[in-house]
Design a protein around this motif. Structure first.
Motif, short mmCIF file in Angstrom:
data_model
loop_
_atom_site.label_atom_id
_atom_site.label_comp_id
_atom_site.label_asym_id
_atom_site.label_seq_id
_atom_site.Cartn_x
_atom_site.Cartn_y
_atom_site.Cartn_z
N SER A 20 5.49 12.93 6.57
CA SER A 20 5.31 12.08 5.39
C SER A 20 5.55 12.88 4.12
O SER A 20 5.37 14.10 4.11
N SER A 54 3.45 12.80 2.21
CA SER A 54 2.07 13.28 2.10
C SER A 54 1.86 14.66 2.70
O SER A 54 0.77 15.23 2.58
N GLN A 90 -6.84 9.85 0.93
CA GLN A 90 -6.11 10.32 2.13
C GLN A 90 -6.42 11.78 2.45
O GLN A 90 -5.58 12.47 3.02
N TYR A 131 -5.98 12.43 5.96
CA TYR A 131 -4.65 12.06 6.48
C TYR A 131 -3.58 13.07 6.08
O TYR A 131 -2.77 13.48 6.91
N ASN A 155 -0.46 0.17 5.49
CA ASN A 155 -0.87 0.14 4.09
C ASN A 155 -0.96 -1.28 3.52
O ASN A 155 -1.00 -1.46 2.31
#
Ligand SMILES: NC(=O)C1=CN([C@@H]2O[C@H](COP(=O)(O)OP(=O)(O)OC[C@H]3O[C@@H](n4cnc5c(N)ncnc54)[C@H](OP(=O)(O)O)[C@@H]3O)[C@@H](O)[C@H]2O)C=CC1
Ligand SMILES: C[C@H](O)[C@@H]1OC(=O)[C@H](O)[C@@H]1O
Length: 254
Positions: free
Chosen positions: A144, A146, A154, A157, A195
């Motif tokens: 990701s 991310s 998050q 995550y 999401n």
């Protein structure tokens, strides 16, 4: 041009979202496909039906990737049905949005087990099968954006996505001698079930879309091409790489 003609592709978390789009994209490029999923029997069956309608073989195998036994079972059943493993796509993941200061232990641990431990067990099982076959292979992990940036809700995550990205880098080194390439894709914000609630807030959705130079949030199918490319021989000298698929969101500081 069919980039995966004659190849067998295994994908985790492919009853929906990015995994499903990748499974159908691989079939469009000539692959037979085995999908793993957790809960949605009807959705998994419809993915299989869509692949079969493209003239390819497909099976769906139910199992929780956080359980190490699921990995061996998925690979064994895929080999039984389809003969071999040429490409493995690690995609299954969860993101139960939650604040940091009162993060429940179970939410943190479940996210780690599914996203990171699950990736480790699955990649290891697929790689062992590829090594037994002796003809190399390709592994693509869905990490990701991310992995590179944070998120207030998050904190459990984003470390898993950095971990998956890192796993691909180390696996690329460990498996290069076997001709197995390992890469990740780093999606930005892609509209899926993961999401749906988070982006139900119109203000948040607009804010997320506004930072994307290409002008829109992503769709699952935006990932199919990059995943097929990294899985294919067009990427034969690409390993240990990470490909952002985010409409330009990451580079858009101001
Ligand atoms: N959507 C986004 O914006 C982004 C997503 N990603 C990553 O992409 C991946 C796919 O996400 P996305 O398509 O959005 O999510 P979805 O929620 O749409 O799909 C998730 C898929 O994973 C399966 N799954 C969930 N938990 C498990 C488990 N424990 N074992 C096996 N399968 C499981 C689900 O199966 P079932 O429905 O049958 O239970 C489903 O097929 C994730 O790793 C996510 O982190 C990365 C960046 C951005
Ligand atoms: C689920 C989120 O909307 C999505 O997941 C990611 O990995 C991206 O960073 C987005 O935040």
């Amino acid at each position: 041009m069919q980039l995966l003609e004659g190849k067998t592709v295994l994908i985790t978390g492919a009853s929906a979202g990015i995994g499903r789009a990748a499974a159908i994209g691989a079939a469009r490029h000539g692959a037979d496909v085995a999908i793993n999923y957790l809960r949605e029997d009807a959705a998994a069956a419809s993915c299989v039906a869509e692949i079969e309608a493209l003239g390819r073989r497909a099976i769906a195998v139910k199992g929780d990737v956080s359980d190490p036994a699921t990995a061996a079972d998925f690979v064994a059943r895929a080999v039984d049905a389809l003969g071999r493993v040429d490409v493995f796509v690690n995609n299954a993941g969860i993101c139960p949005f939650h604040a940091f200061l009162d993060m429940p232990v179970e939410t943190f641990e479940r996210t780690m087990r599914v996203n990171l431990h699950g990736a480790y067990y699955m990649v290891q099982a697929a790689a062992n099968q590829m090594v037994r076959q002796g003809q190399g292979g390709a592994i693509v992990a869905v990490s990701s954006i991310s992995a590179l940036v944070g998120g207030e809700f998050q904190t459990h995550y984003t470390p898993t996505k950095a971990g998956v990205h890192s796993l691909m880098q180390s696996a690329a080194i460990a498996l290069g001698k076997h001709g197995i390439r390992c890469n990740s894709v780093l999606p930005g914000t892609i509209l899926t079930e993961i999401n749906r609630d988070d982006l139900a807030d119109p203000a948040k959705r607009e804010r997320m879309a506004a930072r994307i130079p290409l002008g829109r949030l992503g769709e699952p199918d935006d990932l199919a091409g990059p995943i097929v490319f990294l899985a294919s021989d067009l990427a034969r000298y690409v390993t240990g790489a990470a490909l952002l698929v985010d409409g330009g969101a990451f580079v858009n500081l101001q």
